[in-house]
Design a protein around this motif. Structure first.
Motif, PDB file in Angstrom:
ATOM      1  N   ASN A 112      -2.839   3.681  12.602  1.00  0.00           N
ATOM      2  CA  ASN A 112      -4.182   3.126  12.483  1.00  0.00           C
ATOM      3  C   ASN A 112      -4.288   2.391  11.147  1.00  0.00           C
ATOM      4  O   ASN A 112      -3.664   2.775  10.164  1.00  0.00           O
ATOM      5  N   LEU A 113      -5.092   1.359  11.145  1.00  0.00           N
ATOM      6  CA  LEU A 113      -5.357   0.573   9.939  1.00  0.00           C
ATOM      7  C   LEU A 113      -6.841   0.302   9.888  1.00  0.00           C
ATOM      8  O   LEU A 113      -7.437  -0.165  10.875  1.00  0.00           O
ATOM      9  N   ARG A 114      -7.457   0.628   8.742  1.00  0.00           N
ATOM     10  CA  ARG A 114      -8.867   0.326   8.538  1.00  0.00           C
ATOM     11  C   ARG A 114      -9.012  -0.443   7.250  1.00  0.00           C
ATOM     12  O   ARG A 114      -8.233  -0.244   6.310  1.00  0.00           O
ATOM     13  N   ILE A 115     -10.004  -1.293   7.203  1.00  0.00           N
ATOM     14  CA  ILE A 115     -10.332  -2.008   5.981  1.00  0.00           C
ATOM     15  C   ILE A 115     -11.717  -1.563   5.553  1.00  0.00           C
ATOM     16  O   ILE A 115     -12.697  -1.774   6.273  1.00  0.00           O
ATOM     17  N   ALA A 116     -11.793  -0.915   4.388  1.00  0.00           N
ATOM     18  CA  ALA A 116     -13.067  -0.436   3.877  1.00  0.00           C
ATOM     19  C   ALA A 116     -13.692  -1.508   3.010  1.00  0.00           C
ATOM     20  O   ALA A 116     -13.002  -2.234   2.302  1.00  0.00           O
ATOM     21  N   ASN A 117     -14.998  -1.595   3.040  1.00  0.00           N
ATOM     22  CA  ASN A 117     -15.692  -2.611   2.239  1.00  0.00           C
ATOM     23  C   ASN A 117     -16.133  -2.073   0.924  1.00  0.00           C
ATOM     24  O   ASN A 117     -16.472  -1.098   0.584  1.00  0.00           O
TER      25      ASN A 117
ATOM     26  N   TYR B  79      -5.213  -4.148  -1.624  1.00  0.00           N
ATOM     27  CA  TYR B  79      -4.332  -5.299  -1.463  1.00  0.00           C
ATOM     28  C   TYR B  79      -5.204  -6.534  -1.362  1.00  0.00           C
ATOM     29  O   TYR B  79      -6.039  -6.632  -0.463  1.00  0.00           O
ATOM     30  N   ASN B  80      -5.039  -7.461  -2.286  1.00  0.00           N
ATOM     31  CA  ASN B  80      -5.830  -8.702  -2.322  1.00  0.00           C
ATOM     32  C   ASN B  80      -7.329  -8.424  -2.225  1.00  0.00           C
ATOM     33  O   ASN B  80      -8.031  -8.990  -1.399  1.00  0.00           O
ATOM     34  N   GLU B  81      -7.806  -7.523  -3.054  1.00  0.00           N
ATOM     35  CA  GLU B  81      -9.218  -7.164  -3.163  1.00  0.00           C
ATOM     36  C   GLU B  81      -9.790  -6.566  -1.880  1.00  0.00           C
ATOM     37  O   GLU B  81     -10.985  -6.594  -1.644  1.00  0.00           O
ATOM     38  N   LYS B  82      -8.918  -6.040  -1.014  1.00  0.00           N
ATOM     39  CA  LYS B  82      -9.344  -5.326   0.183  1.00  0.00           C
ATOM     40  C   LYS B  82      -8.791  -3.914   0.076  1.00  0.00           C
ATOM     41  O   LYS B  82      -7.658  -3.705  -0.327  1.00  0.00           O
ATOM     42  N   GLU B  83      -9.615  -2.945   0.438  1.00  0.00           N
ATOM     43  CA  GLU B  83      -9.131  -1.566   0.444  1.00  0.00           C
ATOM     44  C   GLU B  83      -8.620  -1.234   1.835  1.00  0.00           C
ATOM     45  O   GLU B  83      -9.373  -1.216   2.803  1.00  0.00           O
ATOM     46  N   LEU B  84      -7.313  -1.008   1.924  1.00  0.00           N
ATOM     47  CA  LEU B  84      -6.684  -0.687   3.194  1.00  0.00           C
ATOM     48  C   LEU B  84      -6.520   0.823   3.305  1.00  0.00           C
ATOM     49  O   LEU B  84      -6.140   1.495   2.347  1.00  0.00           O
TER      50      LEU B  84
ATOM     51  N   VAL C 205       0.840  -1.203   0.000  1.00  0.00           N
ATOM     52  CA  VAL C 205       0.000   0.000   0.000  1.00  0.00           C
ATOM     53  C   VAL C 205       0.877   1.255   0.000  1.00  0.00           C
ATOM     54  O   VAL C 205       0.570   2.230  -0.678  1.00  0.00           O
ATOM     55  N   LEU C 206       1.997   1.214   0.714  1.00  0.00           N
ATOM     56  CA  LEU C 206       2.898   2.363   0.719  1.00  0.00           C
ATOM     57  C   LEU C 206       3.611   2.540  -0.622  1.00  0.00           C
ATOM     58  O   LEU C 206       4.110   3.618  -0.918  1.00  0.00           O
ATOM     59  N   ARG C 207       3.672   1.508  -1.423  1.00  0.00           N
ATOM     60  CA  ARG C 207       4.301   1.616  -2.743  1.00  0.00           C
ATOM     61  C   ARG C 207       3.284   2.001  -3.825  1.00  0.00           C
ATOM     62  O   ARG C 207       3.553   2.830  -4.681  1.00  0.00           O
ATOM     63  N   LYS C 208       2.091   1.411  -3.785  1.00  0.00           N
ATOM     64  CA  LYS C 208       1.113   1.596  -4.855  1.00  0.00           C
ATOM     65  C   LYS C 208      -0.095   2.435  -4.466  1.00  0.00           C
ATOM     66  O   LYS C 208      -0.959   2.683  -5.286  1.00  0.00           O
ATOM     67  N   GLY C 209      -0.172   2.858  -3.217  1.00  0.00           N
ATOM     68  CA  GLY C 209      -1.354   3.564  -2.740  1.00  0.00           C
ATOM     69  C   GLY C 209      -1.366   5.033  -3.112  1.00  0.00           C
ATOM     70  O   GLY C 209      -0.452   5.560  -3.749  1.00  0.00           O
ATOM     71  N   ASN C 210      -2.408   5.687  -2.691  1.00  0.00           N
ATOM     72  CA  ASN C 210      -2.598   7.121  -2.908  1.00  0.00           C
ATOM     73  C   ASN C 210      -2.809   7.796  -1.564  1.00  0.00           C
ATOM     74  O   ASN C 210      -3.412   7.229  -0.661  1.00  0.00           O
TER      75      ASN C 210
END
Length: 124
Positions: free
Chosen positions: A119-124, A99-104, A72-77
């Motif tokens: 903090n880490l959240r997983i959005a659906n 990441y693996n069909e989960k939005e972190l 996520v730190l490499r490909k995220g926004n």
């Protein structure tokens, strides 16, 4: 000299320049991080990354590991509207990525020598 000849010389020199650049830059660790997202993410990745206890438990509960965070730190926004980059002493950034069909959604506290995942959240 006719216009078609000028275009031919231009394209010939341009393609020769591209070949020379590809030869010299081949295998080098060059990067073009000119956008604000890319600069901040690169800055975070170059530092030692630490995790708070609640973040590590969230990673463990969701069957994730540090590979997911690094991806996520490499490909995220970066969501600058939810970030507070000017906070003293460390800026706080919200990084979103798949990441693996989960939005972190990571909250990163970016200090001078350490980046802390707070903090880490997983959005659906």
């Amino acid at each position: 000299m006719k216009l078609i000849q000028r275009i031919g010389y231009y394209l010939g020199g341009f393609s020769l320049g591209l070949i020379i650049l590809a030869f010299f830059l081949n295998g080098k660790k060059t990067s073009c991080s000119y956008g604000p997202d890319a600069r901040v993410l690169k800055n975070i990745r170059l530092k030692k990354i630490e995790y708070l206890d609640n973040t590590q438990s969230q990673l463990h509960n969701n069957n994730l590991d540090s590979v997911a965070v690094n991806y996520v730190l490499r490909k995220g926004n970066i969501n600058f509207s939810e970030s507070n980059a000017r906070q003293e002493p460390c800026g706080v950034y919200t990084v979103e990525g798949d990441y693996n069909e989960k939005e972190l959604i990571l909250t990163v506290e970016n200090c001078d020598s350490i980046a802390t995942i707070t903090n880490l959240r997983i959005a659906n």
